[in-house]
Design an enzyme around this catalytic site. Structure first.
Site, PDB file in Angstrom:
ATOM      1  N   LYS A 173      10.640 -14.153  -1.800  1.00  0.00           N
ATOM      2  CA  LYS A 173       9.490 -15.061  -1.672  1.00  0.00           C
ATOM      3  C   LYS A 173       8.263 -14.465  -2.355  1.00  0.00           C
ATOM      4  CE  LYS A 173       6.243 -15.870   1.355  1.00  0.00           C
ATOM      5  NZ  LYS A 173       5.223 -16.294   0.356  1.00  0.00           N
ATOM      6  N   GLU A 248       4.334  -1.813   1.436  1.00  0.00           N
ATOM      7  CA  GLU A 248       3.394  -1.252   0.450  1.00  0.00           C
ATOM      8  C   GLU A 248       2.107  -2.026   0.635  1.00  0.00           C
ATOM      9  OE1 GLU A 248       1.172  -0.886  -2.211  1.00  0.00           O
ATOM     10  OE2 GLU A 248       2.518  -1.181  -3.927  1.00  0.00           O
TER      11      GLU A 248
HETATM   12  O1  TXE Z   1      -2.096 -11.226   1.041  1.00  0.00           O
HETATM   13  P1  TXE Z   1      -0.958 -11.326   2.096  1.00  0.00           P
HETATM   14  P2  TXE Z   1      -3.063 -12.345   0.452  1.00  0.00           P
HETATM   15  C1  TXE Z   1      -4.972  -7.671   0.206  1.00  0.00           C
HETATM   16  C2  TXE Z   1      -6.225  -8.022  -0.543  1.00  0.00           C
HETATM   17  C3  TXE Z   1      -6.271  -9.505  -0.405  1.00  0.00           C
HETATM   18  C4  TXE Z   1      -5.743  -9.708   0.998  1.00  0.00           C
HETATM   19  C5  TXE Z   1      -5.157 -11.047   1.267  1.00  0.00           C
HETATM   20  O2  TXE Z   1      -7.315  -7.402   0.069  1.00  0.00           O
HETATM   21  O3  TXE Z   1      -7.555 -10.009  -0.543  1.00  0.00           O
HETATM   22  O4  TXE Z   1      -4.752  -8.729   1.117  1.00  0.00           O
HETATM   23  O5  TXE Z   1      -4.331 -11.455   0.198  1.00  0.00           O
HETATM   24  C6  TXE Z   1       3.123 -13.416   2.512  1.00  0.00           C
HETATM   25  N1  TXE Z   1       4.882 -13.058   7.300  1.00  0.00           N
HETATM   26  N2  TXE Z   1      -3.841  -7.530  -0.683  1.00  0.00           N
HETATM   27  O6  TXE Z   1      -3.399 -13.376   1.463  1.00  0.00           O
HETATM   28  O7  TXE Z   1      -1.301 -12.267   3.192  1.00  0.00           O
HETATM   29  C7  TXE Z   1       2.308 -14.238   1.550  1.00  0.00           C
HETATM   30  O8  TXE Z   1       2.781 -15.571   1.517  1.00  0.00           O
HETATM   31  C8  TXE Z   1       5.519 -12.909   6.123  1.00  0.00           C
HETATM   32  C9  TXE Z   1      -3.558  -6.203  -1.090  1.00  0.00           C
HETATM   33  O9  TXE Z   1      -2.469 -12.810  -0.805  1.00  0.00           O
HETATM   34  O10 TXE Z   1      -0.600  -9.949   2.467  1.00  0.00           O
HETATM   35  C10 TXE Z   1       2.520 -13.474   0.254  1.00  0.00           C
HETATM   36  O11 TXE Z   1       3.793 -13.788  -0.298  1.00  0.00           O
HETATM   37  N3  TXE Z   1       4.925 -13.040   4.937  1.00  0.00           N
HETATM   38  C11 TXE Z   1      -2.251  -6.075  -1.699  1.00  0.00           C
HETATM   39  C12 TXE Z   1       2.534 -12.029   0.725  1.00  0.00           C
HETATM   40  O12 TXE Z   1       2.869 -12.078   2.105  1.00  0.00           O
HETATM   41  C13 TXE Z   1       3.619 -13.335   4.931  1.00  0.00           C
HETATM   42  C14 TXE Z   1      -1.700  -7.172  -2.473  1.00  0.00           C
HETATM   43  C15 TXE Z   1       1.203 -11.302   0.554  1.00  0.00           C
HETATM   44  O13 TXE Z   1       0.224 -12.000   1.259  1.00  0.00           O
HETATM   45  C16 TXE Z   1       2.883 -13.508   6.123  1.00  0.00           C
HETATM   46  C17 TXE Z   1      -2.114  -8.458  -1.990  1.00  0.00           C
HETATM   47  C18 TXE Z   1       3.579 -13.357   7.347  1.00  0.00           C
HETATM   48  N4  TXE Z   1       2.976 -13.477   8.533  1.00  0.00           N
HETATM   49  C19 TXE Z   1      -3.157  -8.590  -1.137  1.00  0.00           C
HETATM   50  N5  TXE Z   1       1.608 -13.800   5.796  1.00  0.00           N
HETATM   51  C20 TXE Z   1      -1.939  -4.727  -2.257  1.00  0.00           C
HETATM   52  N6  TXE Z   1      -2.674  -3.707  -1.856  1.00  0.00           N
HETATM   53  O14 TXE Z   1      -1.008  -4.589  -3.045  1.00  0.00           O
HETATM   54  C21 TXE Z   1       1.522 -13.794   4.447  1.00  0.00           C
HETATM   55  N7  TXE Z   1       2.747 -13.531   3.921  1.00  0.00           N
END
Ligand code: TXE
Length: 487
Positions: A173, A248
């Site tokens: 996903k 990660e």
């Molecule tokens: O991340 P999410 P988002 C940080 C960064 C960003 C914030 C939010 O600060 O502004 O996180 O970003 C899935 N169960 N990083 O909302 O929510 C979601 O659909 C299972 C840092 O994009 O972590 C997506 O596929 N899955 C980071 C993935 O998780 C769930 C990179 C990432 O989403 C879920 C990205 C749940 N309960 C964001 N909720 C890094 N450091 O690499 C969401 N997802």
């Protein structure tokens, strides 16, 4: 796009029965495509198909087949690299030069794990009691792989390649806002001969789709890259059944510039570390720690270079810096800029929107910050960097280690030995000395402290998708001679 059906379940392209989502090109704010996402039931079905494929196909035991599929996929991905890179840029806004790197790195990752698997050998030893012990590695089973939007294909590949190489079956996903290259790559895997049910593509948002892929009892392992708060939830969910999990997560990585570093070059590396992919990188060097004796000169260099970055259309070869990913994320970055100013930090440069179309913002440099400020402690995940000064080596190390994160760090110095001494005292999973950012497929990647659990890439990345089994054997059953009774 080729596919008008957006889910790949049990070897079939299927219409999503969940939400309809418009996918936006952040460079133009126009609609790139419209996706019909999975329903919760379809996410559950995907897990069932993966579980069936793990039991009923020879994928887990047919190493040759796996190696062939992965190598074929690597070749097909390279053949379509230009097209896939263009799609990645259209969906994420990342400069095309960066997207091209992502695609070739993705293909290299597939090949690396295919090769690693073909060389895998079991440890075997004859014991003193005449038995033979063997350590075997086996696939874990059904793996849910969940990734964010900043490197949609590459971060996916860091999980897909080792998970499949090890013989697992997969539900993949991507982030709901960046599904485009996942669709293309699924077509490639299909052409490469991946058996039905072994790889399933599920599109949809975290709740309920991602959540279903995490909580299902049929899932044996979750591998997640994303924000720390989501990671915490996933970790808690997996703890209930001791489900295997690797995470990660966020970072707030320091780049230490020592007094003896070449200042012009250090400023260039700092910009690369902080603003590559618009700073939307988990290991971005979002905290610059600069020796106080070179601070003024360094700032002058940094400002001059930042002002000369080419901001604009990410499809253009010469572009250095594209738009950020979404309107929502842009607002989050702007909120942090306000927070920084309210905390008393001095904004030396940036934070202005650029043009009337596209989600562009100029890179931001904050000085006059202290370690307790939110802009120093929290991951902003955008083009915002803070600068602090230090005097002694010990001070630099304390500042570097002074957050809850521990993903990466960098040290720039003319004295490699000194830099190494500092690196050995920093609590972070990856440390670059006189370099930054490059991941090496052969070397592990992951975080200390709250930046995550487990490692991706390298042999460790394959290990994370395998169970370890010890078999101890003797050819014949012989008397035990332990009890007083006689046979
Ligand atoms: O991340 P999410 P988002 C940080 C960064 C960003 C914030 C939010 O600060 O502004 O996180 O970003 C899935 N169960 N990083 O909302 O929510 C979601 O659909 C299972 C840092 O994009 O972590 C997506 O596929 N899955 C980071 C993935 O998780 C769930 C990179 C990432 O989403 C879920 C990205 C749940 N309960 C964001 N909720 C890094 N450091 O690499 C969401 N997802």
């Amino acid at each position: 796009m080729h596919q008008d059906k957006h889910l790949y379940l049990n070897g079939q392209w299927v219409n999503g029965e969940g939400l309809t989502r418009q996918i936006i090109n952040p460079a133009t704010e126009e609609i790139l495509t419209t996706i019909k996402e999975a329903s919760k039931e379809q996410a559950e079905d995907a897990v069932t198909y993966a579980a069936q494929a793990f039991q009923q196909t020879d994928w887990a035991v047919n190493k040759e087949k796996r190696i062939k599929v992965l190598k074929t996929a690597a070749g097909l991905l390279e053949e379509s690299a230009d097209e896939v890179a263009r799609l990645e840029t259209l969906n994420t806004g990342k400069p095309i030069r960066e997207a091209i790197l992502d695609i070739y790195d993705s293909a290299a990752c597939l090949r690396y794990y295919a090769d690693l698997m073909s060389q895998a050998e079991f440890w075997k030893k004859e014991m003193e009691d005449g038995t033979v012990s063997e350590v075997r590695k086996e696939p874990i089973g059904v793996c849910s792989l969940i990734v964010p939007w900043n490197f949609p294909l590459l971060l996916g590949m860091w999980k897909i390649a080792p998970a499949l190489a090890a013989g697992n079956t997969v539900i993949y996903k991507p982030s709901e806002i960046t599904p485009v290259t996942a669709l293309k790559f699924t077509e490639i895997l299909e052409k490469s001969g991946v058996p039905a049910g072994v790889f399933n593509l599920v599109l949809g948002e975290g709740d309920p789709i991602g959540q279903t892929l995490v909580s299902s009892e049929k899932v044996d392992k979750v591998s997640f890259t994303g924000g720390s708060e989501t990671g915490r939830k996933i970790n808690q969910e997996c703890a209930g059944s001791f489900k295997r999990v690797s995470l990660e997560l966020g970072g707030k990585s320091p780049l230490i510039v020592l007094e003896d570093a070449d200042i012009k070059l250090a400023a260039e590396w700092a910009i690369f570390g902080s603003f590559f992919n618009q700073g939307e990188v988990c290991v971005a060097s979002s905290r610059l720690l600069v020796h106080e004796n070179i601070y003024e000169e360094f700032i002058a260099e940094l400002l001059e270079k930042v002002k000369n970055l080419k901001i604009g259309d990410p499809l253009k070869e010469e572009t250095d810096f594209g738009p950020v990913i979404s309107e929502q994320h842009l607002r989050k970055i702007e909120d942090y800029i306000k927070i920084g100013k309210a905390e008393g930090a001095e904004c030396l440069y940036g934070g202005e929107r650029v043009g009337s179309k596209g989600l562009y913002i100029t890179p931001v440099i904050f000085s006059n910050v202290n370690q307790n400020m939110r802009i120093v402690q929290e991951e902003i995940f955008g083009p915002v960097v803070t600068i602090q000064t230090f005097n002694t080596e010990q001070e630099a190390i304390e500042l570097a280690n002074g957050t809850r994160f521990g993903l990466a760090a960098g040290v720039l110095s003319a004295d490699a030995e000194k830099a190494d001494r500092i690196a050995s005292q920093i609590k972070a999973g990856t440390i670059w000395i006189n370099s930054y950012h490059t991941p090496y497929v052969e070397a592990p990647w992951g975080g200390y402290k709250q930046s995550g659990i487990g490692r991706e890439l390298g042999p460790q990345g394959l290990d994370g998708f395998m169970e370890t089994k010890h078999i101890n054997k003797k050819e014949h059953l012989e008397p035990l001679n332990w009890y007083t009774f006689k046979n």
